[in-house]
Design a protein around this motif. Sequence first.
Motif, PDB file in Angstrom:
ATOM      1  N   LEU A 321       0.816  -1.218   0.000  1.00  0.00           N
ATOM      2  CA  LEU A 321       0.000   0.000   0.000  1.00  0.00           C
ATOM      3  C   LEU A 321       0.843   1.257   0.000  1.00  0.00           C
ATOM      4  CD1 LEU A 321      -2.629  -1.055   2.687  1.00  0.00           C
ATOM      5  CD2 LEU A 321      -3.172  -0.507   0.328  1.00  0.00           C
ATOM      6  N   ARG A 322       0.373   2.253  -0.759  1.00  0.00           N
ATOM      7  CA  ARG A 322       0.919   3.606  -0.706  1.00  0.00           C
ATOM      8  C   ARG A 322       0.132   4.409   0.331  1.00  0.00           C
ATOM      9  NH1 ARG A 322      -0.164   2.362  -6.125  1.00  0.00           N
ATOM     10  NH2 ARG A 322       1.703   1.977  -7.406  1.00  0.00           N
ATOM     11  N   ALA A 323       0.396   5.695   0.425  1.00  0.00           N
ATOM     12  CA  ALA A 323      -0.349   6.559   1.338  1.00  0.00           C
ATOM     13  C   ALA A 323      -1.848   6.464   1.041  1.00  0.00           C
ATOM     14  CB  ALA A 323       0.124   7.999   1.198  1.00  0.00           C
ATOM     15  N   LEU A 324      -2.652   6.276   2.079  1.00  0.00           N
ATOM     16  CA  LEU A 324      -4.070   5.973   1.904  1.00  0.00           C
ATOM     17  C   LEU A 324      -4.923   7.243   1.903  1.00  0.00           C
ATOM     18  CD1 LEU A 324      -2.772   3.330   3.590  1.00  0.00           C
ATOM     19  CD2 LEU A 324      -5.126   2.584   3.229  1.00  0.00           C
ATOM     20  N   VAL A 325      -4.639   8.155   0.983  1.00  0.00           N
ATOM     21  CA  VAL A 325      -5.315   9.454   0.971  1.00  0.00           C
ATOM     22  C   VAL A 325      -6.063   9.704  -0.332  1.00  0.00           C
ATOM     23  CG1 VAL A 325      -3.846  10.596   2.671  1.00  0.00           C
ATOM     24  CG2 VAL A 325      -3.113  10.524   0.284  1.00  0.00           C
ATOM     25  N   SER A 326      -6.454   8.651  -1.047  1.00  0.00           N
ATOM     26  CA  SER A 326      -7.165   8.839  -2.315  1.00  0.00           C
ATOM     27  C   SER A 326      -8.585   9.338  -2.058  1.00  0.00           C
ATOM     28  CB  SER A 326      -7.210   7.528  -3.096  1.00  0.00           C
ATOM     29  OG  SER A 326      -7.872   6.524  -2.353  1.00  0.00           O
ATOM     30  N   ILE A 327      -9.246   9.807  -3.124  1.00  0.00           N
ATOM     31  CA  ILE A 327     -10.585  10.392  -2.996  1.00  0.00           C
ATOM     32  C   ILE A 327     -11.573   9.415  -2.387  1.00  0.00           C
ATOM     33  CG2 ILE A 327     -12.565  11.277  -4.294  1.00  0.00           C
ATOM     34  CD1 ILE A 327     -10.564  12.368  -6.367  1.00  0.00           C
ATOM     35  N   ASP A 328     -11.606   8.177  -2.898  1.00  0.00           N
ATOM     36  CA  ASP A 328     -12.620   7.244  -2.405  1.00  0.00           C
ATOM     37  C   ASP A 328     -12.362   6.829  -0.963  1.00  0.00           C
ATOM     38  OD1 ASP A 328     -10.399   5.742  -3.128  1.00  0.00           O
ATOM     39  OD2 ASP A 328     -11.503   4.233  -4.255  1.00  0.00           O
ATOM     40  N   VAL A 329     -11.097   6.756  -0.553  1.00  0.00           N
ATOM     41  CA  VAL A 329     -10.801   6.437   0.848  1.00  0.00           C
ATOM     42  C   VAL A 329     -11.257   7.577   1.757  1.00  0.00           C
ATOM     43  CG1 VAL A 329      -8.972   5.973   2.520  1.00  0.00           C
ATOM     44  CG2 VAL A 329      -8.921   4.859   0.282  1.00  0.00           C
ATOM     45  N   ALA A 330     -11.027   8.821   1.331  1.00  0.00           N
ATOM     46  CA  ALA A 330     -11.484   9.971   2.127  1.00  0.00           C
ATOM     47  C   ALA A 330     -13.001   9.963   2.259  1.00  0.00           C
ATOM     48  CB  ALA A 330     -11.010  11.270   1.486  1.00  0.00           C
ATOM     49  N   GLY A 331     -13.700   9.749   1.141  1.00  0.00           N
ATOM     50  CA  GLY A 331     -15.156   9.696   1.184  1.00  0.00           C
ATOM     51  C   GLY A 331     -15.661   8.554   2.043  1.00  0.00           C
ATOM     52  N   HIS A 332     -14.960   7.420   1.966  1.00  0.00           N
ATOM     53  CA  HIS A 332     -15.305   6.255   2.790  1.00  0.00           C
ATOM     54  C   HIS A 332     -15.219   6.599   4.273  1.00  0.00           C
ATOM     55  CE1 HIS A 332     -15.032   1.803   3.791  1.00  0.00           C
ATOM     56  NE2 HIS A 332     -14.520   2.360   4.885  1.00  0.00           N
ATOM     57  N   GLU A 333     -14.088   7.162   4.684  1.00  0.00           N
ATOM     58  CA  GLU A 333     -13.876   7.420   6.107  1.00  0.00           C
ATOM     59  C   GLU A 333     -14.862   8.452   6.653  1.00  0.00           C
ATOM     60  OE1 GLU A 333     -12.308   5.374   7.624  1.00  0.00           O
ATOM     61  OE2 GLU A 333     -11.058   4.510   6.073  1.00  0.00           O
ATOM     62  N   MET A 334     -15.087   9.536   5.921  1.00  0.00           N
ATOM     63  CA  MET A 334     -16.017  10.558   6.401  1.00  0.00           C
ATOM     64  C   MET A 334     -17.444  10.023   6.472  1.00  0.00           C
ATOM     65  SD  MET A 334     -14.559  14.010   4.577  1.00  0.00           S
ATOM     66  CE  MET A 334     -15.653  15.110   5.457  1.00  0.00           C
ATOM     67  N   THR A 335     -17.782   9.075   5.597  1.00  0.00           N
ATOM     68  CA  THR A 335     -19.125   8.495   5.632  1.00  0.00           C
ATOM     69  C   THR A 335     -19.347   7.689   6.905  1.00  0.00           C
ATOM     70  OG1 THR A 335     -19.356   8.523   3.230  1.00  0.00           O
ATOM     71  CG2 THR A 335     -20.725   6.940   4.423  1.00  0.00           C
ATOM     72  N   HIS A 336     -18.296   7.117   7.475  1.00  0.00           N
ATOM     73  CA  HIS A 336     -18.467   6.474   8.781  1.00  0.00           C
ATOM     74  C   HIS A 336     -19.015   7.473   9.797  1.00  0.00           C
ATOM     75  CE1 HIS A 336     -17.026   2.457   8.160  1.00  0.00           C
ATOM     76  NE2 HIS A 336     -15.833   2.828   7.749  1.00  0.00           N
ATOM     77  N   GLY A 337     -18.581   8.720   9.688  1.00  0.00           N
ATOM     78  CA  GLY A 337     -19.103   9.756  10.574  1.00  0.00           C
ATOM     79  C   GLY A 337     -20.566  10.049  10.309  1.00  0.00           C
ATOM     80  N   VAL A 338     -20.960  10.085   9.024  1.00  0.00           N
ATOM     81  CA  VAL A 338     -22.368  10.289   8.679  1.00  0.00           C
ATOM     82  C   VAL A 338     -23.220   9.155   9.254  1.00  0.00           C
ATOM     83  CG1 VAL A 338     -24.032  10.420   6.771  1.00  0.00           C
ATOM     84  CG2 VAL A 338     -21.816  11.585   6.581  1.00  0.00           C
TER      85      VAL A 338
END
Length: 520
Positions: A321-338
Motif C-alpha cells: 500500500l501507498r499513502a491511503l489518501v485517495s478520494i474514495d478512501v477519504a469519502g469512505h472514512e467521512m461516511t463512517h461519521g455520517v
Amino acid sequence: MKARRSPALSSVALALLTLALAPLSAHADKANAEGRALGHIKNFPGYSLDDNDQAYSLRDIVVDADGSEHVRFDRKYKGLRVIGGDMIVRSDRNGTLVEMRRTLTRAPKAELKPAIKQGQALQAAKAALGGDANGQSPELVIYARGDMPVLAWDVLVVGEDADGTPFEKHAIVSADTGNLLDNWNDIHTAAANGTGKSLYSGNVVLTTNSVTGGYELRDPSRGSTYTINMKNKSQGGTIFTDTDNIWGNNLTSDTASAAVDAQYGTALTWDYYKIVHGRNGIANDGKGAYNRVHYNRSYANAYWSDSCFCMTYGDGDGRSLRALVSIDVAGHEMTHGVTSRSANLTYSGESGGLNEATSDIFGTMVEFYANNANDAGDYLIGEKVMISKAFLRNMMKPSADGASADCWYSGLGSLDVHYSSGPANHWFYLLAEGTNSSLGASPTCVAGNTRVATGSGSLSGIGRDAAAKIWYRALTVKMTSSTNYAGARAAAISAANDLYGAGSTQSNAVAAAWSAVGVN
C-alpha cells in the motif's frame, strides 16, 4: 475472538397510512417535532414497545420538503441505555403518525441485579479483546440486539492492533454469565484558494486560511476543516502551514502532498453531501471534521474515529500500500461519521457489514462527483493506493478480492465487516448500473446458501444518482443500529417508495437488485 452473531432482526415498519411526498406548503416546526413524536410513542405502545419504565433521548430530526417529520430516538429502560432500542417516529405534515421503525423485537423486562460485577466484566473484556479500560468504568446496559433483551455490561477497552491501528472496542459482557455477547470497534478502518499538488488527483484548488506570515491548511468555508502533520508519530501533530499558498509537489518527498489529497478529499465529501443530499457537514451541524496524515511509521491503513471526529491516514508500508489518501478512501472514512450520526449501524454482524458498505457506496459516489481525470470514478475501492493488488474491494464482484461475499447467506454475519459488506456493495452496483454496464459485467446470485455469484440474470440500472438518493434516505430515516440485510431491503424499498412512488420503476428495481444478491 470473533463476535457471536446476533439472531437476524428484521426492521419493523408499522405503516398507518400511505404518504406521498408533496410540494412544500407548510414546513414542519422542528422545535415541536420531538414533542409530537414522544406523544406518539406514549399513545401507541403496541408499536413503540413503550411502558412506564422507558424514556427516550433525541438523536436526530429530518424534515421533508412537504413537512413530514422523521424523529430518531435512543431508548433507556429504568435509566439504563438500551443497545439496539433506537427508533424512528414518522409523522405527516399534520402531525399524524405514519409509521414507527425499530429493530427491537420485545419490550425490555430485564432484572437489574447483575450477578457479574464491574471488575469481573472488565477482566472478561480484557481477556477477550485485549487493551485496557484507560480509567473508564464498565456501564450497565440493556443489550437488545438479540431476540430477548438482557442485562449486560458495556466495557470500553482501548489499545493498539498489531499493525499500529488504535482500537476503541466495546465488549458487551453478559451480566448474568460473564460471556461475551458482542463486540465492535469505534475506530472504523478502510480494509485499508491555494494550489495543491497532490499525490493522486493532480493539481487542485484548495480553500485555505490566511494567518500571520502565510497560510494554514484550514477551510473556513467548510466548517473549518483542517489537516495536521503527525510526522510519523501517533500523538500530537501540527497543522500544515505555507508561505506562498502552493502546497506539495505531487511527490512523497514533500509531506504536504499527502495533506493536499486529504484536504481535497474532505472538501469533495463535504460538497457532495451538501449539494446532493442537503447535509451540512458530517453531523449535519455545519462543523467540519479534521485530517491527520503521516500517522505512525509504515502504517498501512486509514480510519475514522468518532471520539476525535477525525480521519487518520497512514503512509502505507511501501510493499502493498501507498499513502491511503485517495478520494474514495477519504469519502469512505467521512461516511463512517455520517453513519454514526444517523442510523449508527453497530460495527459487528450484518449491521457492521452494512456500515462498511455504506462507506464504500458513498466513497464511490464522492469519486464520481469529483469528476477528476487523474482519478476517474469507478466501482473499485482504493485502487489508487494499492501496489501489490489492483484494489481493496470491487463492488461489481466483491469476491474478486478473495475474501468478500457476493451474495447473502446464512453465515454472512460471522465474516469481518469489510467482507460482509459485499452483498450490499454488489446490490448497489446492480441497482445503479445493472448486470451488463459498460463499466463492467456483474453476475447475479443463484438459489442456495452460497457466497459467490455465478448467475447470469439480467437487470437494468436506474442510475447511480437515484440509487444513492435511495440509500441515503434509507440510512438517515429508515435504518436503526441493529438493521440487518433483510431490514436493509425493507428500508431501501420504503425509501424508494417515498422518493419515486410505490410500484415505480425505481422501487421495483430496488427489490429486484436485493433479490439478485440473495436478500428476499
